[in-house]
Scaffold this motif. Structure first.
Motif, mmCIF file in Angstrom:
data_model
loop_
_atom_site.group_PDB
_atom_site.id
_atom_site.type_symbol
_atom_site.label_atom_id
_atom_site.label_comp_id
_atom_site.label_asym_id
_atom_site.label_seq_id
_atom_site.Cartn_x
_atom_site.Cartn_y
_atom_site.Cartn_z
ATOM 1 N N ARG A 255 37.844 41.271 31.196
ATOM 2 C CA ARG A 255 36.756 41.790 32.024
ATOM 3 C C ARG A 255 35.393 41.380 31.468
ATOM 4 O O ARG A 255 34.453 41.126 32.228
ATOM 5 C CB ARG A 255 36.867 43.313 32.141
ATOM 6 C CG ARG A 255 37.985 43.746 33.084
ATOM 7 C CD ARG A 255 38.002 45.263 33.291
ATOM 8 N NE ARG A 255 38.889 45.614 34.379
ATOM 9 C CZ ARG A 255 40.194 45.771 34.270
ATOM 10 N NH1 ARG A 255 40.760 45.619 33.088
ATOM 11 N NH2 ARG A 255 40.937 46.071 35.321
ATOM 12 N N SER A 267 28.747 42.226 38.685
ATOM 13 C CA SER A 267 28.187 43.556 38.940
ATOM 14 C C SER A 267 28.606 44.050 40.316
ATOM 15 O O SER A 267 28.969 45.210 40.506
ATOM 16 C CB SER A 267 26.661 43.512 38.816
ATOM 17 O OG SER A 267 26.273 43.082 37.544
ATOM 18 N N ALA A 270 32.194 45.205 40.378
ATOM 19 C CA ALA A 270 32.430 46.568 39.881
ATOM 20 C C ALA A 270 32.175 47.588 40.981
ATOM 21 O O ALA A 270 32.933 48.564 41.152
ATOM 22 C CB ALA A 270 31.530 46.841 38.675
ATOM 23 N N GLU A 273 34.996 47.275 43.519
ATOM 24 C CA GLU A 273 36.221 47.883 42.990
ATOM 25 C C GLU A 273 36.174 49.398 43.117
ATOM 26 O O GLU A 273 37.157 50.041 43.469
ATOM 27 C CB GLU A 273 36.411 47.484 41.529
ATOM 28 C CG GLU A 273 36.918 46.073 41.334
ATOM 29 C CD GLU A 273 37.083 45.735 39.849
ATOM 30 O OE1 GLU A 273 36.501 46.452 39.012
ATOM 31 O OE2 GLU A 273 37.798 44.759 39.539
#
Length: 667
Positions: A255, A267, A270, A273
């Motif tokens: 990661r 970014s 994230a 996700e």
């Protein structure tokens, strides 16, 4: 036992080979048992304590559940890394000590050396007695020999750090401490003797007791087998735990690489996700709600005409609505007359007449005894009508709302997954696949680990059950009337041993309680604060009693008093055990206030043992405390870390108190 030297070579912060002399020198007027090591944080004080534990116990020094792979990984990480990042290819720790056996003092020397071979660390154990290799036991049994010489459970009460003090000071019961105390007080040995005696009797039992004897032997064999299975499963769990930690670290590294290569896209990933995970979570919740509806009233919503007919049939069934309609009509007429509760609408005369006619017709509507639902009671009809009304008014709307919400969440999930694909970018796509693979490996390992942990719990429960049955059979066997020869004598010995074990425990606990109270009051600032103590015979949990006979909860003690409690317990245990072992104490003063520090230095360290090795920072044993401790100090060392060499060296003398440095042997 006298610890003569500690040898460290390329271990931790120590470069090359260093040998430290630890034999206390004789004072002119009073004993000087203290050897004081000074070092600032990160200089390598704790490494000395770790070296002693590793030399004696190897892998067991890290805990019972540490696997071989994790042990080797720890050793490789502890090999000295010098200037320029050069890693030593081997490391070793060792110690030389005098140990009394049968009235004679023998000199032992134990060294563990590890050689790096790829990702493995190959261990070599050297064990000498009076200058010659120990040949009374096979080489492969040397590990067990050292553990029997100084049991690990006993050593943790003599070789300890501030964390051990804090562990004993906690309010909850420490099961590991209870096991160590039983071994330290010699109670476990009596239990082993009873077990061996039970086996002896089982082999000589007459026919009448053959079944019980056979069962005892079976239980003992099963217990031995289960012990081995527990140990093996602990190894498996430790290996899986180590593997999972390695996989988690690998996934974290991937990661980090993904973030480094993906830039802003990482970014965004994230965030996407998080959106995806939230959508999945919400979808799962809605699916659960829909399943609950499907298991309840939702199937009725699929047949609205049937529900309508069933509702009409319930309304027409015998007795349905007549009494209720009559009562409602009476209440309606009363409400019309009184106006209480108040009405907000303007009711006209025609409205009242229509409603009254409806209720009157409902109350006198004829019903047929042939109705299929005529046998239902009023409560059952009311419950069915309530559920059918809920189908019409609630269930349909709720299921439609859930379906709509699931469609919306599905779209949100698809958008998030599409965004993740776009956010990954061409350069990070492969790493993203690696992350997925790493996550799946972590999940698989965690699933296997959970399964093995459950197996371990089952084995431990089985072992506990077998131990209880063994104890029951031993007790029954010892109480049975022996009829002849050695079996009769063994039976009487078993009964005597049982009583002896009880009395030994009572005697040891009484001594331990008295020693603890005396040493606690000796160390505490409040003289006579504790008048007595009760120690539970099973858990060894200690209850303090004040001068008025009232219990003092450990939670009611101040932080400093809890530390004094732990130190007093360790001191009392060491004295009660009768074992002449040295004390090694690492940073013991960090949690004590200034007054308790002075008491600890003046009253505990000079009297704790015939040899007390103290590992301290300059803020713990400072100049004022050093002056108080000085009469009990044999000699001192200072551990100096050189950032250029990235290495620690030991020199004679404490902070600001230099001695001849050439007395420390270094290669």
């Amino acid at each position: 036992m006298i610890l003569r030297t500690i040898e460290i070579e390329n271990f931790g912060l120590y470069a090359g080979r260093q040998t430290l002399d630890l034999v206390p020198r004789r004072g002119t007027s009073r004993p000087t048992p203290v050897i004081l090591f000074g070092g600032r944080n990160g200089a390598g004080k704790t490494t000395l304590l770790e070296a002693v534990r590793l030399a004696l116990y190897g892998k067991l020094a890290l805990g019972h559940r540490v696997g071989q792979a994790e042990y080797e990984e720890h050793l490789l990480a502890r090999m000295h890394v010098g200037a320029g990042g050069h890693v030593a290819g081997s490391a070793s720790v060792g110690m030389e000590f005098d140990y009394a056996e049968a009235g004679r003092i023998h000199r032992y020397r134990v060294i563990r050396r590890w050689t790096a071979k790829g990702k493995k660390a190959v261990e070599t154990l050297i064990l000498e007695k009076d200058g010659r290799p120990v040949d009374s036991v096979p080489r492969e049994e040397w590990h067990h020999f050292l553990q029997e010489l100084i049991p690990p459970g006993v050593s943790q009460l003599f070789f300890f750090d501030g964390e051990k003090i804090a562990e004993i000071a906690r309010d909850d019961v420490d099961d590991g401490l209870a096991d160590a105390v039983r071994g330290l007080l010699g109670i476990e040995m009596v239990g082993r003797l009873r077990t061996d005696l039970g086996l002896f009797m089982a082999r000589r039992e007459n026919k009448e007791g053959a079944a019980a004897a056979s069962r005892l032997k079976t239980v003992i064999d099963e217990l031995d087998h289960t012990d081995r299975m527990v140990a093996d499963m602990q190894e498996v769990v430790a290996e899986l735990t180590s593997r999972r930690m390695g996989q988690v670290r690998a996934a974290a590294n991937l990661r980090q690489r993904f973030a480094a290569e993906g830039g802003d896209a990482a970014s965004q990933r994230a965030k996407f996700e998080a959106t995806r995970d939230e959508a999945r979570h919400q979808l799962a919740r809605r699916e659960t709600e829909l399943r609950e509806l499907a298991g309840g009233l939702l199937p009725f919503a699929m047949a609205p005409k049937t529900v309508q007919r069933l509702t009409a049939a319930l309304s027409r069934s015998a007795g349905t609505g007549a009494a209720e309609a009559a009562v409602l009509r009476e209440r309606l007429l009363a409400w019309r007359g009184t106006g209480d509760p108040p009405r907000s609408a303007q009711w006209k005369e025609g409205h009242w007449r229509d409603l009254d006619a409806f209720l009157a017709a409902e109350g006198y509507a004829p019903s047929s005894g042939d109705e299929p639902l005529s046998d239902l009671g009023a409560n059952e009809r009311a419950s069915l009508l309530h559920h059918l009304r809920e189908v019409r008014e609630t269930t349909v709307a709720r299921s439609a709302l859930i379906a709509s919400e699931m469609d919306r969440l599905g779209g949100r999930l698809r958008d998030a997954e599409a965004n993740l694909v776009r956010a990954s970018g061409q350069g990070a796509a492969l790493i993203g696949q690696e992350i997925g693979l790493a996550d799946s490996q972590v999940s698989a390992t965690e699933a296997e680990l959970k399964a093995r942990e459950e197996e371990l719990k089952g084995l431990e429960f089985k072992r506990t059950t077998l131990r209880r049955e063994r104890e029951r059979l031993l007790k029954a066997q010892a109480e049975a009337q022996a009829t002849q020869g050695r079996t009769a004598l063994a039976g009487r010995i078993g009964q005597v041993l049982e009583r002896y074990e009880e009395r030994l425990l009572e005697s040891k606990l009484a001594t331990l309680q008295a020693e603890f109270v005396r040493r606690f009051n000796h160390l505490a600032r409040k003289g006579g604060f504790v008048a007595d103590a009760r120690i539970d015979r099973n858990t060894f949990a200690t209850t303090l009693i004040d001068q008025d006979g009232r219990e003092i909860a450990k939670s009611a003690l101040s932080a400093g008093e809890k530390q004094v409690y732990a130190i007093a317990m360790l001191w009392a245990l060491a004295h009660t055990s009768g074992r002449a072992l040295p004390m090694i104490i690492d940073t013991p003063l960090a949690r004590l206030d200034s007054e308790h520090r002075r008491t600890f230095v003046e009253r505990y360290l000079p009297e704790a043992s015939h040899q007390v090795i103290v590992l301290s920072t300059d803020t713990e044993v400072d100049d004022p405390l050093l002056r108080r401790l000085r009469p009990a100090v044999s000699h001192t060392y200072r551990l100096d870390y050189d950032p250029e060499r990235r290495a620690t060296s030991a020199h004679r003398g404490y902070f600001g108190d230099e001695e001849a440095a050439d007395a420390v042997h270094q290669n």
